[in-house]
Scaffold this motif. Sequence first.
Motif, PDB file in Angstrom:
ATOM      1  N   GLU A 118       0.839  -1.204   0.000  1.00 55.99           N
ATOM      2  CA  GLU A 118       0.000   0.000   0.000  1.00 55.99           C
ATOM      3  C   GLU A 118       0.870   1.248   0.000  1.00 55.99           C
ATOM      4  OE1 GLU A 118      -3.425   0.050  -0.068  1.00 55.99           O
ATOM      5  OE2 GLU A 118      -3.337  -2.128  -0.260  1.00 55.99           O
ATOM      6  N   LEU A 119       0.391   2.277  -0.672  1.00 57.08           N
ATOM      7  CA  LEU A 119       1.104   3.549  -0.684  1.00 57.08           C
ATOM      8  C   LEU A 119       0.917   4.261   0.649  1.00 57.08           C
ATOM      9  CD1 LEU A 119       2.650   5.857  -2.086  1.00 57.08           C
ATOM     10  CD2 LEU A 119       0.437   6.721  -2.851  1.00 57.08           C
ATOM     11  N   VAL A 120       2.032   4.731   1.205  1.00 59.49           N
ATOM     12  CA  VAL A 120       2.021   5.530   2.422  1.00 59.49           C
ATOM     13  C   VAL A 120       2.607   6.894   2.056  1.00 59.49           C
ATOM     14  CG1 VAL A 120       2.922   5.770   4.764  1.00 59.49           C
ATOM     15  CG2 VAL A 120       2.358   3.500   3.866  1.00 59.49           C
ATOM     16  N   VAL A 121       1.882   7.954   2.365  1.00 60.08           N
ATOM     17  CA  VAL A 121       2.403   9.299   2.174  1.00 60.08           C
ATOM     18  C   VAL A 121       3.125   9.661   3.471  1.00 60.08           C
ATOM     19  CG1 VAL A 121       1.857  11.716   1.725  1.00 60.08           C
ATOM     20  CG2 VAL A 121       0.555   9.913   0.580  1.00 60.08           C
ATOM     21  N   LEU A 122       4.435   9.769   3.386  1.00 59.45           N
ATOM     22  CA  LEU A 122       5.259  10.031   4.570  1.00 59.45           C
ATOM     23  C   LEU A 122       5.145  11.474   5.030  1.00 59.45           C
ATOM     24  CD1 LEU A 122       8.438   8.105   3.404  1.00 59.45           C
ATOM     25  CD2 LEU A 122       6.668   7.294   4.982  1.00 59.45           C
ATOM     26  N   ARG A 123       5.095  12.369   4.061  1.00 59.16           N
ATOM     27  CA  ARG A 123       4.945  13.800   4.355  1.00 59.16           C
ATOM     28  C   ARG A 123       3.947  14.366   3.365  1.00 59.16           C
ATOM     29  NH1 ARG A 123      10.603  16.676   4.685  1.00 59.16           N
ATOM     30  NH2 ARG A 123      10.663  15.866   2.584  1.00 59.16           N
ATOM     31  N   GLU A 124       2.811  14.758   3.862  1.00 59.57           N
ATOM     32  CA  GLU A 124       1.720  15.260   3.027  1.00 59.57           C
ATOM     33  C   GLU A 124       2.004  16.664   2.483  1.00 59.57           C
ATOM     34  OE1 GLU A 124      -2.241  16.202   4.968  1.00 59.57           O
ATOM     35  OE2 GLU A 124      -2.571  14.222   4.099  1.00 59.57           O
ATOM     36  N   ASN A 125       2.623  17.492   3.300  1.00 64.08           N
ATOM     37  CA  ASN A 125       2.922  18.859   2.898  1.00 64.08           C
ATOM     38  C   ASN A 125       4.277  18.917   2.196  1.00 64.08           C
ATOM     39  OD1 ASN A 125       0.549  20.138   3.987  1.00 64.08           O
ATOM     40  ND2 ASN A 125       1.395  19.667   5.982  1.00 64.08           N
ATOM     41  N   VAL A 126       4.324  19.698   1.127  1.00 60.62           N
ATOM     42  CA  VAL A 126       5.511  19.769   0.274  1.00 60.62           C
ATOM     43  C   VAL A 126       6.226  21.098   0.491  1.00 60.62           C
ATOM     44  CG1 VAL A 126       6.341  19.664  -2.100  1.00 60.62           C
ATOM     45  CG2 VAL A 126       4.321  18.338  -1.429  1.00 60.62           C
ATOM     46  N   SER A 127       7.480  21.016   0.866  1.00 64.00           N
ATOM     47  CA  SER A 127       8.286  22.224   1.039  1.00 64.00           C
ATOM     48  C   SER A 127       8.790  22.691  -0.329  1.00 64.00           C
ATOM     49  CB  SER A 127       9.460  21.942   1.967  1.00 64.00           C
ATOM     50  OG  SER A 127      10.312  20.982   1.389  1.00 64.00           O
ATOM     51  N   PRO A 128       9.169  23.949  -0.424  1.00 64.10           N
ATOM     52  CA  PRO A 128       9.671  24.459  -1.705  1.00 64.10           C
ATOM     53  C   PRO A 128      10.865  23.674  -2.253  1.00 64.10           C
ATOM     54  CG  PRO A 128       9.183  26.279  -0.243  1.00 64.10           C
ATOM     55  CD  PRO A 128       9.038  25.017   0.572  1.00 64.10           C
ATOM     56  N   GLU A 129      11.751  23.208  -1.370  1.00 67.12           N
ATOM     57  CA  GLU A 129      12.922  22.481  -1.854  1.00 67.12           C
ATOM     58  C   GLU A 129      12.583  21.075  -2.354  1.00 67.12           C
ATOM     59  OE1 GLU A 129      12.804  22.303   2.638  1.00 67.12           O
ATOM     60  OE2 GLU A 129      12.911  23.952   1.248  1.00 67.12           O
ATOM     61  N   ASP A 130      11.443  20.534  -1.957  1.00 67.00           N
ATOM     62  CA  ASP A 130      11.016  19.206  -2.419  1.00 67.00           C
ATOM     63  C   ASP A 130      10.033  19.260  -3.585  1.00 67.00           C
ATOM     64  OD1 ASP A 130      12.548  17.960  -0.469  1.00 67.00           O
ATOM     65  OD2 ASP A 130      10.885  17.806   0.946  1.00 67.00           O
ATOM     66  N   ARG A 131       9.639  20.444  -3.950  1.00 68.25           N
ATOM     67  CA  ARG A 131       8.580  20.601  -4.941  1.00 68.25           C
ATOM     68  C   ARG A 131       8.886  19.919  -6.279  1.00 68.25           C
ATOM     69  NH1 ARG A 131       4.943  25.835  -6.226  1.00 68.25           N
ATOM     70  NH2 ARG A 131       3.848  24.935  -7.984  1.00 68.25           N
ATOM     71  N   ASP A 132      10.078  20.068  -6.798  1.00 65.47           N
ATOM     72  CA  ASP A 132      10.413  19.477  -8.101  1.00 65.47           C
ATOM     73  C   ASP A 132      10.290  17.955  -8.076  1.00 65.47           C
ATOM     74  OD1 ASP A 132      10.869  21.964  -9.227  1.00 65.47           O
ATOM     75  OD2 ASP A 132      13.046  21.836  -9.060  1.00 65.47           O
ATOM     76  N   ALA A 133      10.803  17.329  -7.016  1.00 65.82           N
ATOM     77  CA  ALA A 133      10.740  15.868  -6.909  1.00 65.82           C
ATOM     78  C   ALA A 133       9.302  15.388  -6.790  1.00 65.82           C
ATOM     79  CB  ALA A 133      11.563  15.387  -5.716  1.00 65.82           C
ATOM     80  N   VAL A 134       8.506  16.079  -5.985  1.00 70.47           N
ATOM     81  CA  VAL A 134       7.113  15.669  -5.801  1.00 70.47           C
ATOM     82  C   VAL A 134       6.309  15.913  -7.078  1.00 70.47           C
ATOM     83  CG1 VAL A 134       4.994  16.081  -4.496  1.00 70.47           C
ATOM     84  CG2 VAL A 134       7.191  15.944  -3.308  1.00 70.47           C
ATOM     85  N   GLU A 135       6.556  17.012  -7.758  1.00 70.47           N
ATOM     86  CA  GLU A 135       5.866  17.249  -9.032  1.00 70.47           C
ATOM     87  C   GLU A 135       6.224  16.173 -10.050  1.00 70.47           C
ATOM     88  OE1 GLU A 135       6.808  21.322 -10.038  1.00 70.47           O
ATOM     89  OE2 GLU A 135       4.996  22.047  -9.026  1.00 70.47           O
ATOM     90  N   ALA A 136       7.474  15.726 -10.056  1.00 69.97           N
ATOM     91  CA  ALA A 136       7.877  14.635 -10.951  1.00 69.97           C
ATOM     92  C   ALA A 136       7.139  13.347 -10.586  1.00 69.97           C
ATOM     93  CB  ALA A 136       9.387  14.425 -10.883  1.00 69.97           C
ATOM     94  N   ALA A 137       6.993  13.085  -9.301  1.00 71.34           N
ATOM     95  CA  ALA A 137       6.268  11.894  -8.848  1.00 71.34           C
ATOM     96  C   ALA A 137       4.796  11.965  -9.250  1.00 71.34           C
ATOM     97  CB  ALA A 137       6.399  11.742  -7.341  1.00 71.34           C
ATOM     98  N   VAL A 138       4.198  13.124  -9.095  1.00 74.73           N
ATOM     99  CA  VAL A 138       2.788  13.300  -9.458  1.00 74.73           C
ATOM    100  C   VAL A 138       2.598  13.122 -10.968  1.00 74.73           C
ATOM    101  CG1 VAL A 138       0.910  14.989  -9.588  1.00 74.73           C
ATOM    102  CG2 VAL A 138       2.211  14.726  -7.469  1.00 74.73           C
ATOM    103  N   SER A 139       3.431  13.756 -11.751  1.00 67.95           N
ATOM    104  CA  SER A 139       3.286  13.649 -13.205  1.00 67.95           C
ATOM    105  C   SER A 139       3.697  12.270 -13.720  1.00 67.95           C
ATOM    106  CB  SER A 139       4.061  14.745 -13.925  1.00 67.95           C
ATOM    107  OG  SER A 139       5.443  14.584 -13.726  1.00 67.95           O
TER     108      SER A 139
END
Length: 63
Positions: A31-52
Amino acid sequence: MKIVVDRSLCTALGVCESLAPDHFEIDDDGELVVLRENVSPEDRDAVEAAVSGCPTAALKLED
């Protein structure tokens, strides 16, 4: 910015985990676990890549 998961679409393939491991993890039950729901500016690029990169479009970001 916050990560939102549509659990009805998620198949826990792990693409998000490979692209943003600080935010996503596939647990021992597959199962997918979201470890950190809120995205900091420095993590934004990685999370956007994961979403897309999500093959089932189960992830999105909300302000």
